[in-house]
Enzyme design. Structure first.
Site, PDB file in Angstrom:
ATOM      1  N   THR A  69     -10.145   0.838  62.651  1.00  0.00           N
ATOM      2  CA  THR A  69      -8.952   1.679  62.753  1.00  0.00           C
ATOM      3  C   THR A  69      -8.088   1.051  63.838  1.00  0.00           C
ATOM      4  O   THR A  69      -8.607   0.359  64.721  1.00  0.00           O
ATOM      5  CB  THR A  69      -9.311   3.136  63.126  1.00  0.00           C
ATOM      6  OG1 THR A  69     -10.053   3.708  62.070  1.00  0.00           O
ATOM      7  CG2 THR A  69      -8.116   4.003  63.437  1.00  0.00           C
ATOM      8  N   GLY A  77     -13.533   6.007  64.924  1.00  0.00           N
ATOM      9  CA  GLY A  77     -14.198   6.945  64.020  1.00  0.00           C
ATOM     10  C   GLY A  77     -14.248   8.341  64.596  1.00  0.00           C
ATOM     11  O   GLY A  77     -13.266   8.832  65.168  1.00  0.00           O
ATOM     12  N   ASP A 107     -15.379   9.023  54.101  1.00  0.00           N
ATOM     13  CA  ASP A 107     -15.020  10.087  55.048  1.00  0.00           C
ATOM     14  C   ASP A 107     -15.144  11.477  54.421  1.00  0.00           C
ATOM     15  O   ASP A 107     -15.053  12.482  55.119  1.00  0.00           O
ATOM     16  CB  ASP A 107     -13.600   9.878  55.587  1.00  0.00           C
ATOM     17  CG  ASP A 107     -13.587   9.042  56.859  1.00  0.00           C
ATOM     18  OD1 ASP A 107     -14.669   8.831  57.438  1.00  0.00           O
ATOM     19  OD2 ASP A 107     -12.508   8.600  57.276  1.00  0.00           O
TER      20      ASP A 107
HETATM   21  N1  GLY Z   1     -11.825   6.599  58.865  1.00  0.00           N
HETATM   22  C1  GLY Z   1     -12.082   7.287  60.051  1.00  0.00           C
HETATM   23  C2  GLY Z   1     -11.278   8.505  60.212  1.00  0.00           C
HETATM   24  O1  GLY Z   1     -10.258   8.639  59.570  1.00  0.00           O
HETATM   25  O2  GLY Z   1     -11.661   9.377  60.951  1.00  0.00           O
END
Ligand code: GLY
Length: 575
Positions: A381, A480, A423
């Site tokens: 991310t 995350g 997710d």
């Molecule tokens: N993919 C991690 C989040 O959106 O929390």
């Protein structure tokens, strides 16, 4: 961070937590405090220096914060391909200085219209290992291009093609492999090897490329060129055709209709009050805003702490409550009722705070029902912040989920697809990549269960803090499920502990997400703190450092002060 440390030594993600702890402690020194950047006219923070520099150049050419954020995000999509990109999705908060208002844009991926709640289960109802993580079936319909185009359409000043141009050039010219690239490529090497296009672009002869290797992405440059002419080409033109064809051939579920009907959504940010500050973050389908406001509400009802032991205990206690509620109640509010008003109310915090006792941990069952789980970690991310000379600001977090997403690239396009379907709660109590679960109560359905067109629950928390309606701080992180607690601690480090941006972002972190029933601490947490928390009843686990945060704050004299996380490779660049 961790120069030369190879996560490949750990085998698959999280398979060997004990070895992980030993290696983490050995290989990860205390993160150095990054250089503090001070500027007058504008600032950009991003997880890669080349991307932050592009944002500043856009500001210098007369662009505003949104132009710069869009250009920076496209650049990140090229130079940080393992973390975020046009094959994924995200969220942005925009502070519009003239109206002193904050607007939240949701460009999260959507489950394909052919998705079903049991798509990752076999005939016996068991979870198929890694089906939601690797390969085409793991991908949700990407939202990044539509999101960035919508942001630009509403607020941008420079021509669209001008803000996309630097990324096209970077994709053509290539970027040099860094230690962070190697770290994540090592972790995903076996998956990347299975996709011929991904292997050709991101590996060399099937191996992780050495430091400094130039990664050129000519197909991605061509795709970005088409997007620069018309962003709709991603959703309706030849790019959409290429994605849908690839999906159909490989057994994935994304079709032309998924792309044609994808729309970003403007949503109301979730805001809470902490002392004199208004703290605003992302509403569902992110859990970030709800959990952040919930934790701040609880935190301000607890007694002031004079020791780091008490501070850590109370932080862990408020985290436990917020993450237990996340598991039970949070999901895409367009599909399931999410009790946002209750969860973020002062009254609810007043009820729940009475459960928290001084110097005593609470077991998971005491907070809410759950089952034991295992945890895997990933810091992918990408987060960026921009503030311009007029005081407009953007806080933007986007992702393809795990490192290198699903590990597959759509041929002819250079688009690395996300594995965001992981997710979702793919089954009750089934931990996802980040160890977070969805739980049911009394035969209710899973708030974060899969449904066609639904957006998976996220922890991404782009955050903007105001004081008297004026911009005070812009912050966010990768990491995350640990994003929310990272943002919480970053904010409290500044406003409670009086730290400057650089100190706040490098300060050691702790994390509790209710399930597993473990207090995670970074290697830089002093040993006596850890021992004390163990004595108070916590199961404490020291893991490698996490998060990749950055912040910009407005000082009293109007100057901007910014810093990026020493755990990553990012920078704050001022003008
Ligand atoms: N993919 C991690 C989040 O959106 O929390």
């Amino acid at each position: 961070m961790g120069q030369g440390f190879s996560l490949g030594k750990l085998g698959q993600w999280g398979r060997s937590p004990l070895l992980g702890i030993v290696l983490a402690v050995t290989f990860f020194p205390a993160p150095p405090t990054p250089a503090q950047t001070i500027s007058q006219r504008g600032m950009v923070t991003a997880a890669q220096p080349a991307a932050a520099r592009v944002g500043i150049e856009i500001l210098k050419k007369g662009g505003n914060a949104v132009d710069a954020a869009v250009a920076t995000a496209f650049m990140i999509s090229v130079v940080e391909p393992y973390a975020a990109g046009i094959g994924g999705g995200g969220f942005a908060l925009v502070y519009h200085a003239p109206s002193q208002t904050i607007h939240a844009l949701d460009f999260r991926e959507r489950a394909p219209l052919q998705a079903t709640p049991t798509m990752y289960l076999n005939e016996k109802g068991e979870v198929v290992p890694r089906a939601s993580l690797d390969g085409v079936l793991a991908a949700g319909t990407p939202g990044t291009v539509a999101g960035l185009a919508t942001l630009h359409q509403h607020y941008g000043q420079l021509p669209w093609s001008q803000v996309v141009a630097p990324a096209i050039q970077a994709a053509q010219q290539g970027f040099a492999v860094t230690s962070r690239y190697r770290q994540w490529a090592t972790m995903r090497q076996s998956v990347l090897q299975q996709d011929a296009t991904a292997a050709r672009i991101f590996l060399r002869y099937g191996q992780v490329p050495p430091l400094g290797t130039l990664i050129r992405q000519p197909e991605l440059a061509k795709t970005l060129g088409a997007i620069a002419r018309d962003p709709k080409s991603f959703y309706e033109g030849w790019i959409a055709g290429a994605i849908a064809d690839f999906m159909a051939k490989q057994g994935g579920k994304i079709r032309q209709e998924d792309l044609r009907t994808y729309t970003p959504l403007w949503r109301s940010p979730i805001c809470g009050t902490y002392r004199v500050f208004q703290v605003c973050s992302m509403p569902p389908p992110s859990s970030g805003g709800v959990a952040l406001v919930q934790m701040l509400n609880l935190w301000q009802l607890l007694p002031p702490t004079s020791t780091p032991y008490d501070r850590g205990h109370y932080l862990a206690a408020v985290m436990q409550i917020a993450y237990a509620d996340r598991a039970r109640y949070l999901g895409d509010s367009d599909f399931v009722p999410v009790p946002v008003t209750t969860l973020t109310s002062r009254r609810y915090a007043q009820q729940r705070v009475t459960e928290i006792l001084p110097r005593r941990a609470r077991a998971q069952e005491a907070v809410a029902p759950a089952t034991p789980i295992q945890l895997a970690e990933s810091d992918n991310t990408s987060h960026l912040n921009v503030v311009d000379a007029q005081g407009n600001a953007v806080s933007l977090t986007f992702t393809i989920n795990g490192p290198f997403g699903a590990g597959v690239v759509v041929p002819q396009t250079g688009i690395l697809l996300n594995n965001e379907m992981d997710d979702f709660a793919i089954a009750p109590n089934q931990p996802n990549l980040f160890g977070v679960v969805g739980i049911q109560a009394n035969n209710s359905s899973l708030a974060n269960g899969i449904a066609p067109g639904k957006r998976p629950l996220s922890s991404m928390s782009p955050t903007i803090v105001l004081r008297d309606n004026r911009l005070h701080m812009v912050l966010g992180s990768a990491g995350g499920s640990r994003i929310i607690t990272t943002v919480l601690q970053l904010f409290l480090n500044v406003v409670d502990l009086g730290q400057d941006a650089a100190t706040a972002v490098s300060h050691p972190r702790i994390h509790h997400q209710w399930a597993p029933d473990t207090l995670f601490v970074e290697p830089t947490i002093p040993r006596p703190w850890l021992k004390t928390w163990q004595q108070w009843g916590y199961r404490v686990e020291q893991t490698r450092p996490w998060g990749n945060a950055s912040l910009i704050r407005v000082l009293d004299q109007g100057q901007l002060e910014g810093a990026a996380d020493p755990r990553g490779e990012g920078v704050a660049v001022g003008w």
